[in-house]
Design a protein around this motif. Structure first.
Motif, mmCIF file in Angstrom:
data_model
loop_
_atom_site.group_PDB
_atom_site.id
_atom_site.type_symbol
_atom_site.label_atom_id
_atom_site.label_comp_id
_atom_site.label_asym_id
_atom_site.label_seq_id
_atom_site.Cartn_x
_atom_site.Cartn_y
_atom_site.Cartn_z
ATOM 1 N N GLU A 1 0.902 -1.072 -0.084
ATOM 2 C CA GLU A 1 -0.141 -0.016 0.070
ATOM 3 C C GLU A 1 0.821 1.242 0.047
ATOM 4 O O GLU A 1 0.194 2.536 -0.045
ATOM 5 N N THR B 1 -4.718 12.368 -2.845
ATOM 6 C CA THR B 1 -3.943 11.143 -3.059
ATOM 7 C C THR B 1 -2.992 11.145 -4.169
ATOM 8 O O THR B 1 -2.958 11.737 -5.254
ATOM 9 N N GLU C 1 -8.668 4.115 -3.992
ATOM 10 C CA GLU C 1 -8.051 2.682 -4.552
ATOM 11 C C GLU C 1 -8.155 3.113 -5.829
ATOM 12 O O GLU C 1 -8.744 3.903 -6.441
ATOM 13 N N SER C 2 -7.210 2.256 -6.603
ATOM 14 C CA SER C 2 -6.972 2.546 -8.154
ATOM 15 C C SER C 2 -8.361 2.352 -9.121
ATOM 16 O O SER C 2 -8.392 2.541 -9.989
ATOM 17 N N SER D 1 -5.175 -4.564 -14.041
ATOM 18 C CA SER D 1 -4.642 -4.088 -12.803
ATOM 19 C C SER D 1 -4.205 -5.340 -12.301
ATOM 20 O O SER D 1 -4.490 -6.350 -12.604
ATOM 21 N N GLU E 1 -0.753 -7.048 -9.134
ATOM 22 C CA GLU E 1 -0.051 -6.710 -7.925
ATOM 23 C C GLU E 1 1.508 -7.110 -8.068
ATOM 24 O O GLU E 1 2.061 -6.974 -6.993
ATOM 25 N N ASP F 1 -1.498 5.630 -4.419
ATOM 26 C CA ASP F 1 -0.859 5.479 -2.975
ATOM 27 C C ASP F 1 -2.111 5.116 -2.290
ATOM 28 O O ASP F 1 -3.290 5.206 -2.405
ATOM 29 N N GLY F 2 -1.506 3.873 -1.436
ATOM 30 C CA GLY F 2 -2.960 3.226 -0.692
ATOM 31 C C GLY F 2 -3.292 2.077 -0.935
ATOM 32 O O GLY F 2 -4.326 1.559 -0.340
ATOM 33 N N THR F 3 -3.034 1.531 -2.302
ATOM 34 C CA THR F 3 -3.384 0.287 -2.837
ATOM 35 C C THR F 3 -2.154 -0.495 -3.511
ATOM 36 O O THR F 3 -1.339 0.322 -4.020
ATOM 37 N N PHE G 1 -2.695 -2.446 -6.157
ATOM 38 C CA PHE G 1 -3.130 -2.804 -7.387
ATOM 39 C C PHE G 1 -2.856 -1.624 -8.381
ATOM 40 O O PHE G 1 -3.003 -0.448 -8.104
#
Length: 520
Positions: free
Chosen positions: A166, A197, A230-231, A251, A253, A272-274, A276
């Motif tokens: 994340e 974000t 989130e993305s 998408s 990871e 930022d924060g995900t 994916f």
């Protein structure tokens, strides 16, 4: 709200997004006035710390930070201790003295109240000094973050075991470790009136089309929203056809998947924060390819790829094909098999269409329950639930045994799709296909397939045809679509994406004995 909603937003977005932060308010020389303004902004914010002290025992100063986002130990040792110990003269007021006294490599001068609030929100402590119209943002942010782990949804037998986290700084470092050239560019921007974000657009200069970078930046610049969490927010706001059930942006990871696409001339969007990361443009065949296809030998990867294509098509049409044959086309089923199926359906009170709908909805509910339940019990509930409910439904005469087999094979086939978002699209398109099969038979299936193909032909991902390189056909690029050619044959990049620098590797890379000699 009346009139044009977009005009209303432009007229009120300052009040809606920044009503707690005065825009472009310069800092005052008097530190007490700055402190009063900041304390007013952070009313009822118990996690925001205001630390007053004297520099060398003479000049008032104020350090502001958020507890839990700033590195307090480093701040005590590198900021407060050097400035509070001993006594000094006016030499510290010079431009470079603080940089000599405070051993911090990352810091920035800020001159407005808005910049102070943004810096504090990012975890960077802000140092205010009396009789100075500027403050110092100190790069001592520190917050809890997840370690780099193997992606759960994109596991491989052979390949890297690292996945994104994340933290956007960790994610960019994972990309930099794999692609070490300075041609890897990362453009940063902030989106979201409240969340601010961080969004990073990554690409390799010299491989990507400049028009593609401009198009992505243009679509991101049009986004005006309260927050990005989130993305998926970004994906829905920049895709070409939002009404389509098929994902037009990939998408993932996995850092190796992102780097592989960057080397083909695509663009990655990090949020930022995900964990994916978005990759654009993409095609249908990219969604059906796994990163492990490029790590195994080419013959094995080609066979697995064909198997994946076959079961993807099966997961799309198998239930509807069963409904059509049972309802309208008995003559197409062998007699012995037809008698067996008829005997198993003798006690079933529902037509084949209703039976298929019941089983498919139940299977999707079990799958969703297995995902949402805790990991320790989720798999057991989904497997045991499918077995128990299926067996009980057959014994109760609600469904037939062949239908349970068809639904089970369809579910297994859908699990072979590497990317979850692509699997969702195909899973839910099965329901309208079953309705067409239950009303029109094989003609309805043909009509549904034609409609799906026409829709896929009309789709674009940032202007790139969704069925490329099959539609439009580019025979040279089928070596990485219908098959996975050996690496020594894939000396060029995809034409649509790699027209700037199409050459991937030197020609004539086929391995073999040097000069035709014998090594024995």
């Amino acid at each position: 709200m009346s009139g044009n909603p977009r005009k209303w937003w432009k007229a009120n977005k300052g009040r809606m997004q920044q009503k707690h932060v005065p825009s472009h308010t310069p800092l005052e020389k008097n530190i007490s006035q700055n402190e009063e303004l900041l304390r007013t902004l952070y009313t009822n914010c118990s996690d925001v710390v205001f630390r007053s002290f004297l520099i060398f025992g003479t000049t008032p100063a104020l350090l502001i930070y958020i507890d839990g986002l700033a590195n307090i130990e480093e701040m005590d040792a590198r900021v407060l201790a050097p400035l509070m110990q001993g006594r000094g003269n006016n030499e510290w007021r010079t431009e470079d003295f603080l940089q000599k006294v405070i051993p911090i490599s990352k810091w920035q001068e800020i001159r407005s109240l808005e910049e102070c609030v943004e810096s504090i929100a990012c975890g960077y402590p802000v140092l205010l000094i009396d009789q100075q119209e500027k403050a110092i943002s100190i790069g001592l942010a520190k917050w809890e973050k997840r370690n780099v782990e193997e992606p759960v949804a994109e596991g491989v037998v052979r390949g890297p075991r690292e996945g994104f986290t994340e933290s956007i700084t960790v994610n960019t470092s994972l990309l930099r470790r794999l692609i070490k050239t300075p041609a890897l560019k990362m453009e940063r921007r902030e989106i979201g009136g409240y969340t601010k974000t961080c969004i990073i657009v990554a690409y390799i200069e010299g491989l990507v089309e400049p028009s593609l970078v401009a198009e992505v930046n243009s679509r991101l610049s049009r986004i005006e929203i309260d927050g990005i969490l989130e993305s998926g927010y970004i994906e829905e706001l920049i895709e070409d056809q939002p009404s389509s059930p098929f994902p037009q942006i990939l998408s993932t990871e996995r850092p190796d998947v992102v780097c592989g696409n960057l080397l083909e001339g695509r663009i990655a969007i990090l949020v930022d924060g995900t964990p994916f990361v978005l990759i654009a443009p993409t095609t249908l065949f990219s969604l059906l390819q796994s990163s492990e296809d490029y790590y195994q030998r080419s013959l094995a990867s080609t066979a697995i790829r064909w198997l994946r294509y076959f079961f993807t098509a099966m997961s799309f049409v198998l239930p509807s094909l069963y409904v059509a044959l049972i309802t309208y086309h008995h003559e197409m089923v062998p007699t012995s098999l037809l008698i067996s199926m008829a005997s198993s359906r003798e006690a079933v009170p529902f037509p084949a269409l209703v039976e298929a709908m019941i089983m498919e909805v139940t299977f999707e509910a079990l799958r969703e329950a297995g995902v949402r339940l805790p990991k320790q019990v989720g798999a057991a509930v989904s497997i045991v639930g499918a077995l128990v409910i299926g067996q009980a439904a057959v014994q109760a005469g609600l469904v037939s045994a062949p239908m349970v087999i068809v639904v089970a094979i369809t579910g297994i086939a859908s699990f072979m799709i590497p990317h979850y978002v692509a699997g969702i699209s195909i899973r839910f398109l099965r329901f309208p296909m079953m309705l067409l099969a239950g009303t029109l038979g094989l003609l309805g299936i043909m009509l549904g397939v034609i409609m799906a193909v026409v829709h896929l032909c009309s789709l674009r991902s940032l202007g790139v045809p969704y069925l490329s390189p099959v539609g439009p056909l580019r025979v040279q690029e089928l070596k990485d679509t219908l098959v996975r050619a050996p690496w020594w044959m894939m000396d060029t990049r995809p034409k649509v994406l790699g027209e700037v620098n199409p050459q991937r590797q030197a020609p004539g890379m086929k391995p073999g004995p040097s000069n035709g000699g014998d090594t024995t």
